[in-house]
Design a protein around this motif. Structure first.
Motif, PDB file in Angstrom:
ATOM      1  N   GLU A  91       0.858  -1.216   0.128  1.00  0.00           N
ATOM      2  CA  GLU A  91      -0.036   0.082   0.019  1.00  0.00           C
ATOM      3  C   GLU A  91       0.804   1.229   0.054  1.00  0.00           C
ATOM      4  N   TRP A  92       2.215   1.111   0.414  1.00  0.00           N
ATOM      5  CA  TRP A  92       3.056   2.383   0.268  1.00  0.00           C
ATOM      6  C   TRP A  92       3.119   3.072  -1.227  1.00  0.00           C
ATOM      7  N   ARG A  93       3.149   4.108  -1.185  1.00  0.00           N
ATOM      8  CA  ARG A  93       3.257   5.181  -2.177  1.00  0.00           C
ATOM      9  C   ARG A  93       4.461   6.288  -1.999  1.00  0.00           C
ATOM     10  N   PRO A  94       5.225   6.518  -2.842  1.00  0.00           N
ATOM     11  CA  PRO A  94       6.169   7.606  -2.704  1.00  0.00           C
ATOM     12  C   PRO A  94       5.360   8.859  -1.954  1.00  0.00           C
ATOM     13  N   GLY A  95       6.368   9.462  -0.840  1.00  0.00           N
ATOM     14  CA  GLY A  95       5.605  10.471  -0.315  1.00  0.00           C
ATOM     15  C   GLY A  95       4.888  10.322   0.978  1.00  0.00           C
ATOM     16  N   MET A  96       4.436   8.937   1.149  1.00  0.00           N
ATOM     17  CA  MET A  96       3.710   8.734   2.261  1.00  0.00           C
ATOM     18  C   MET A  96       4.584   8.449   3.424  1.00  0.00           C
ATOM     19  N   PRO A  97       3.996   9.164   4.624  1.00  0.00           N
ATOM     20  CA  PRO A  97       4.974   9.030   5.777  1.00  0.00           C
ATOM     21  C   PRO A  97       4.732   7.408   6.413  1.00  0.00           C
ATOM     22  N   LYS A  98       5.799   7.186   6.912  1.00  0.00           N
ATOM     23  CA  LYS A  98       5.775   5.799   7.655  1.00  0.00           C
ATOM     24  C   LYS A  98       5.200   5.729   8.745  1.00  0.00           C
ATOM     25  N   LYS A  99       4.023   4.614   8.927  1.00  0.00           N
ATOM     26  CA  LYS A  99       3.385   4.492  10.194  1.00  0.00           C
ATOM     27  C   LYS A  99       4.484   4.131  11.394  1.00  0.00           C
TER      28      LYS A  99
END
Length: 150
Positions: free
Chosen positions: A10-18
């Motif tokens: 589900e990760w996409r570039p620019g997404m903050p890491k949970k």
């Protein structure tokens, strides 16, 4: 190639890491250490008491306890996971019935469990507060590039 986890898919570039829960990390560490101690304690009881108790019972109970301790790490983030961890602390203390030294070891691990969970909850609360304050500041001042955040 290894399978990707749900979070990786589900990760996409620019997404903050949970952020991972510190409480879960501390609890998992204690449970994994307990699993090793339970396994080696099983070998001790096997060596000392195999004439009194059938070896199959000693090994199956000890190895099962070790496996349950490891598998409990996967459910610590669930609401009932910490309760299961406390129940396993009691079980580890009760292994002192088979080998009296385990009373001391079990109590020491229960103290480590209590401290790790208590400290992890405190750290998670502080991190959440820091994240809220950072989000408020970012909303009020925009990000470092000078443009307003949506």
């Amino acid at each position: 190639m290894a399978r990707l986890t749900k979070a990786q898919r589900e990760w996409r570039p620019g997404m903050p890491k949970k952020r991972r829960s510190t409480k879960v990390m501390f609890g998992s560490t204690v449970l994994l250490l307990e699993a090793f101690v339970a396994f080696f304690g099983t070998l001790v009881v096997f060596g000392l008491k195999r004439g009194e108790v059938p070896p199959a019972i000693i090994l199956s109970v000890g190895i099962a306890l070790s496996i349950v301790l490891v598998l409990t790490c996967a459910v610590l983030s669930k609401p009932w996971g910490i309760g299961l961890g406390w129940a396993l602390q009691v079980v580890l203390i009760l292994t002192g019935l088979a080998e009296p030294t385990m009373f001391i070891v079990g109590i020491l691990f229960a103290v480590c469990w209590w401290y790790g969970i208590r400290t992890g909850i405190r750290i998670d609360r502080e991190v959440a507060q820091r994240d809220r304050e950072q989000a408020e500041w970012d909303a009020a001042h925009g990000d470092e590039t000078g443009r307003e955040t949506p």
